[in-house]
Every structure is written in C-alpha cells, then in structure tokens.
Write a protein that holds these residues in place. Structure first.
Motif, PDB file in Angstrom:
ATOM      1  N   PRO A   1       1.311   4.133  13.479  1.00 40.92           N
ATOM      2  CA  PRO A   1       0.974   5.507  13.085  1.00 40.92           C
ATOM      3  C   PRO A   1      -0.015   5.513  11.933  1.00 40.92           C
ATOM      4  O   PRO A   1      -0.148   4.537  11.191  1.00 40.92           O
ATOM      5  CB  PRO A   1       2.325   6.085  12.651  1.00 40.92           C
ATOM      6  N   SER A   2      -0.716   6.611  11.811  1.00 45.17           N
ATOM      7  CA  SER A   2      -1.624   6.804  10.686  1.00 45.17           C
ATOM      8  C   SER A   2      -1.459   8.243  10.224  1.00 45.17           C
ATOM      9  O   SER A   2      -1.719   9.181  10.975  1.00 45.17           O
ATOM     10  CB  SER A   2      -3.079   6.540  11.110  1.00 45.17           C
ATOM     11  N   SER A   3      -0.976   8.415   9.004  1.00 45.97           N
ATOM     12  CA  SER A   3      -0.664   9.747   8.494  1.00 45.97           C
ATOM     13  C   SER A   3      -1.916  10.563   8.237  1.00 45.97           C
ATOM     14  O   SER A   3      -2.976  10.017   7.919  1.00 45.97           O
ATOM     15  CB  SER A   3       0.139   9.638   7.197  1.00 45.97           C
TER      16      SER A   3
ATOM     17  N   SER B   1       0.798  -1.220   0.000  1.00 44.03           N
ATOM     18  CA  SER B   1       0.000   0.000   0.000  1.00 44.03           C
ATOM     19  C   SER B   1       0.835   1.275   0.000  1.00 44.03           C
ATOM     20  O   SER B   1       0.318   2.348  -0.292  1.00 44.03           O
ATOM     21  CB  SER B   1      -0.911   0.016   1.232  1.00 44.03           C
ATOM     22  N   GLN B   2       2.132   1.173   0.340  1.00 40.38           N
ATOM     23  CA  GLN B   2       2.921   2.397   0.476  1.00 40.38           C
ATOM     24  C   GLN B   2       3.180   3.040  -0.883  1.00 40.38           C
ATOM     25  O   GLN B   2       3.487   2.346  -1.866  1.00 40.38           O
ATOM     26  CB  GLN B   2       4.238   2.105   1.179  1.00 40.38           C
TER      27      GLN B   2
ATOM     28  N   THR C   1      -2.487   3.089   5.850  1.00 41.95           N
ATOM     29  CA  THR C   1      -1.615   3.434   6.966  1.00 41.95           C
ATOM     30  C   THR C   1      -1.406   2.214   7.851  1.00 41.95           C
ATOM     31  O   THR C   1      -2.218   1.279   7.841  1.00 41.95           O
ATOM     32  CB  THR C   1      -2.227   4.565   7.799  1.00 41.95           C
ATOM     33  N   PRO C   2      -0.327   2.181   8.633  1.00 41.21           N
ATOM     34  CA  PRO C   2      -0.116   1.037   9.531  1.00 41.21           C
ATOM     35  C   PRO C   2      -1.300   0.758  10.453  1.00 41.21           C
ATOM     36  O   PRO C   2      -1.651  -0.408  10.666  1.00 41.21           O
ATOM     37  CB  PRO C   2       1.134   1.443  10.315  1.00 41.21           C
ATOM     38  N   LEU C   3      -1.935   1.801  10.998  1.00 35.57           N
ATOM     39  CA  LEU C   3      -3.061   1.577  11.895  1.00 35.57           C
ATOM     40  C   LEU C   3      -4.243   0.968  11.150  1.00 35.57           C
ATOM     41  O   LEU C   3      -4.839  -0.021  11.608  1.00 35.57           O
ATOM     42  CB  LEU C   3      -3.473   2.893  12.565  1.00 35.57           C
ATOM     43  N   ASN C   4      -4.604   1.535  10.009  1.00 36.17           N
ATOM     44  CA  ASN C   4      -5.717   0.992   9.231  1.00 36.17           C
ATOM     45  C   ASN C   4      -5.457  -0.454   8.819  1.00 36.17           C
ATOM     46  O   ASN C   4      -6.332  -1.325   8.918  1.00 36.17           O
ATOM     47  CB  ASN C   4      -5.956   1.840   7.980  1.00 36.17           C
TER      48      ASN C   4
ATOM     49  N   SER D   1     -11.038   9.422  11.316  1.00 44.47           N
ATOM     50  CA  SER D   1      -9.803   8.785  11.769  1.00 44.47           C
ATOM     51  C   SER D   1      -9.182   7.919  10.679  1.00 44.47           C
ATOM     52  O   SER D   1      -7.958   7.785  10.600  1.00 44.47           O
ATOM     53  CB  SER D   1     -10.078   7.923  13.006  1.00 44.47           C
ATOM     54  N   TRP D   2     -10.008   7.321   9.836  1.00 42.12           N
ATOM     55  CA  TRP D   2      -9.488   6.403   8.820  1.00 42.12           C
ATOM     56  C   TRP D   2      -9.052   7.096   7.538  1.00 42.12           C
ATOM     57  O   TRP D   2      -8.264   6.539   6.780  1.00 42.12           O
ATOM     58  CB  TRP D   2     -10.531   5.333   8.505  1.00 42.12           C
TER      59      TRP D   2
END
Length: 506
Positions: free
Chosen positions: A287-289, A18-19, A310-313, A465-466
């Motif tokens: 983290p979530s950008s 995803s990055q 993002t890592p959190l999602n 948040s997402w």
C-alpha cells in the motif's frame, strides 16, 4: 515458499525506519499499517496463487474478466476504482447488474413459491475517488468521504434503478473519497466473496488504453480486504477471513457469459491462464498512503524532498538498489526524480534498464502535479547517461573493478498503424482496426527486476503516485510468473513501440 532474505529484511528495515512515530501523523496515513506489529506485518509479507494475467483495453478487460467475476459473487463484491465516468465500460457494468438482478429475483421468487429459505443478500460496495473536476473541488474533506444516496445512482453514477437492485436483495452502497489538492484514491481492485481478487490498472472510463489485470487467490486476499477496510470502512476490523465454501453454496452463481451481454474486444487483448503452482508464491502487498501536502520545491536551487516512506515506494527503491542484471519498467508517466536517480545508479552498476512509457499522456496533470513532463525527464535522464558514457570512454577503469555501464533502452508506446498504413509500409501482419479497440496509449504499471520480481498495481513512476496519491502495488517473487508476464507484454508490444534511445546501437 521463501523470499530472498536480503530483500525482505531490507524492506522491513527501511519501512520501520521511515514510519512516523507521532500518533497524529499515523492517523493521517490512509491506510495505516504498523510494520512493527506482527499481525500487520503478516498482511503485507504474505503469499498468493496468481490465477491469470490479462492485457487489453479497459473495456475488454472489464467485459472479459472483471464483470464475469463480480457477477459470479454469491455473498459480497468489493469494487474499488479511481475514476468513474460514462463509458462503454460503465454501460457494460450497468447491464450486467441488471441481468444479475433479474437472475436473483427469479431465485427469490422460486424460493418463496416453494416455501424454502431465500438466497442471502449480495453485499456490493462501489468505491471511487474522481468523477469530475467540480466533484473534486466540492468534495467533503472529512475522512468519512461521501456516500451517494440511492436517488442519485442513476443520474449521477449510471447505476441501475435502486428499486430493481433492492428487489433482488442486492445491498449496494456507492462512496467516494478525495482530499484536496491532489490526493486521489488511485488503487483499482475487485474482491469477490473474499476469496478471489483482481488487480487491474484500468478505471471505469472511456479511454482505450493498454491495461493489465492480475487475478490472485490465497492469503494476500486477506491483506487486500484489510487495505479496503482501513480506507473505505475504517469502522470495520478489516481482518475478516475468506468465506468458506459452505457459506457460498446457498446462493447459486450467475454466469454473465451466457446472458447475452456484449463482449468488447481489443486488438491487444491477451489472457494467460497461469498453471497451478505446487505451493503459493511469496508476495508483498504494497500500500501507499495518500498525502495532502505535495512538498513542492518550485525553485531550481531547492533540493527534492525525500519520497514518503510508504511500502510501495520503499519496495520499489529496494528492488532498484538490489537489481543485479536487469530492470524493466512500463509506466504511463515518469516524473519522479527519486526513480530516475535510482535507475541511473543501476545503470552505473552495469544493470540493463528498459523503459516503456507514453508520449504526451495527461500533460496538464503532469505539469500540475510534478511541474515537469515525462519527455523532459527522459531528456534529462539521457543527458546524464550520455555524460556517464563520456566519462567511461575518457577514463576506463575496468581493471580496478569499475563495471561497464548497463544498456539503456527507452521507447514510447504507440498504437499499431491501421490496415491502410500497414499496406503502404508493406506490413500487413497486424490489421488492428478489424480486431477491436486499438490502445492509443499505455496505462499499464509494471516493474520487473532480474526476471524474478514483478510489481503490478496502480502506482505510476511519477511524482503524483510517489508523493500524494493513495496507491496499491503487489510484488510477486517468482521467475515463472515473471516469465509469463514478460512474454505476454512483449507479445502485445510487437509493432507498438517507437524507439527513443538504445545505448547498444550507438
């Protein structure tokens, strides 16, 4: 110390896929962690030692946990929150800084009188995103944000006189970051001397809401310092090691608990000291950008856009996808369609799902950032679940391997009734008003999967948040830690839930 290989491998694989590869797109990510870089990966896939878990209102958590922690610092305090407002919390923080300044001035005077080396300066960084609607509308959109001049600290921020802090060798800086239209920096955390970190759900604000806070030590603190640096001080490397004990003994600690400051109590306040583990537990820093483009799809025929990777999602979706037995979520709002789909898919696999959320909390914010509300989304979820129930009832296929649906339990948080109402109901067990602040809503952000994985932090399960806000989550892989957290949360929620739906009772 070990992870379930499939979870971490799946997490890393999804994150790599995803990055963004474009340099400009990467620069827009705040903060940016390159999962392909081994040093960055070690900041996210790490370990920690949780020390305590606290529940209560924001003011009770600040006065019992966070303020004593930050006033015990000897060299550095990093203080990050989202919302900053006049409140009992801010007053308590102000008074504690004044007391700390007095303590440090006395030490400096004593050192001068004895002709010995003075205590080192205390570096304090105060960071926040939102103070008012006007502040956000007029906020500089530069990556550097806005640094408040000391002359504005007292009037604008409610902080002590800068001359008082300077006389005590307290080097404070206050900074804000916000990007239109909705990109708030939503994380909340406190790092003390780069050795201890506290991750609460509460802001510096007046709302008497149910909040949570976890305290950690260990390698995860280095990742958190890096997260801070890449967001708030990008000119720094963000890889500074924790201060060694020998670097700290020069400055005697100050115990705010003996300074006569007010302790704000709450009927929901519970603090569990966690037993020391023989080894650190596997931990993911998530983290979530922030993202400036909300990717709205206002028309019903338009497909929902993919959630930012993002890592959190990604970690939350991976947990929902791999859940085998149970999912527990407690969130202020629930408006993210990707989350609702993942929960419904889990129910279809036979996973039990418990949802605790708040009724009519921040409705205007939900409508502006999501175009819907939690209650509407829950009604939609229940309709889809009941449709699945009818399909199963009409054509059971258990003999061909189709699992039964999982149990769905949905509740709204509510404050405990006051003593008079309890008497009228014949329930006198919880005289909440006599025990301090009673939380009006739940602001806790908690996800638990299979009684093994626990995610805490700032991220709600809502669209803001997402898709747009910067967030921070922390995932602990420990059944022992999960058991403590669940027991404390269940204790606080006793007589504070209104049942909305229980598939097992139908």
């Amino acid at each position: 110390m070990s992870y379930t290989p499939s979870l971490v491998h799946d997490f890393i694989r999804r994150l790599e896929h995803s990055q963004p590869t474009d340099i400009i797109a990467r620069h827009a990510e705040i903060p940016w962690f390159d999962i392909g870089d081994a040093s960055d990966r070690e900041l996210l896939v790490t370990h920690s030692s949780p020390c305590s878990f606290t529940l209560g209102t924001g003011a009770s958590i600040y006065t019992d946990v966070l303020i004593p922690a930050l006033t015990s610092a000897r060299r550095e305090v990093i203080f990050v929150t989202c919302f900053w407002a006049r409140s009992t919390t801010l007053s308590a923080l102000h008074d504690a800084l004044v007391k700390l300044a007095g303590h440090r001035r006395a030490l400096l005077d004593d050192a001068r009188s004895k002709g010995i080396a003075p205590i080192p300066p205390l570096r304090v960084r105060v960071c926040f995103s939102s103070r008012s609607l006007l502040q956000k509308l007029l906020h500089p959109q530069a990556r550097d944000g806005y640094i408040y001049p000391p002359s504005s600290w007292q009037a604008a921020l409610g902080l002590p006189d800068p001359a008082l802090l300077e006389s005590a060798a307290i080097q404070l800086q206050a900074k804000s970051l916000f990007f239109l239209p909705f990109s708030v920096m939503h994380p909340k955390f406190v790092i003390v001397d780069r050795q201890r970190a506290f991750i609460p759900s509460c802001n510096v604000s007046w709302e008497p809401w149910l909040e949570g806070c976890v305290e950690v030590t260990g390698a995860a603190v280095c990742g958190l310092v890096s997260f801070y640096s890449r967001t708030w001080e990008p000119e720094c490397s963000g890889t500074e090691p924790p201060l060694e004990q020998g670097q700290l003994i020069e400055s005697p600690a100050f115990d705010v608990r003996t300074a006569g400051l007010a302790l704000i109590t709450s009927a929901a306040h519970r603090r569990a000291a966690l037993p020391e583990s023989p080894s650190p537990i596997p931990t993911l820093l998530l983290p979530s950008s922030c993202h400036r483009n909300p990717h709205f799809r206002p028309f019903p025929w338009q497909k929902d856009p993919d959630t930012p990777g993002t890592p959190l999602n990604i970690a939350l979706l991976a947990l929902f996808d791999e859940a085998r037995q149970s999912i527990y979520v407690q969130t202020p709002n629930l408006t993210c369609q990707a989350v609702l789909r993942a929960l419904l898919n889990a129910l279809q696999r036979g996973v039990d799902v418990v949802i605790v959320t708040s009724r009519n909390l921040m409705l205007l914010e939900q409508l502006v950032t999501a175009g819907t509300t939690t209650s509407w989304c829950l009604r939609s979820l229940l309709r889809r679940f009941q449709k699945l129930e009818r399909m199963v009832a009409e054509g059971p296929d258990l003999e061909h391997g189709r699992p039964p649906l999982g149990r769905l339990l949905v509740s709204y948080f509510r404050p405990r009734p006051n003593l008079e109402t309890c008497k009228q109901r014949g329930q006198c067990l919880f005289p909440a008003q006599s025990e301090g602040e009673e939380p009006a809503h739940s602001h806790l952000k908690l996800t638990m999967v299979d009684n093994e994985y626990t995610v805490l932090g700032s991220g709600n399960l809502d669209r803001a948040s997402w898709y747009t806000s910067q967030e921070l989550g922390i995932l602990f892989h420990s059944s022992d830690f999960a058991s403590v957290v669940r027991a404390e949360v269940d204790g606080v929620l006793t007589d504070r839930l209104d049942l909305v739906f229980d598939s097992a009772a139908r």
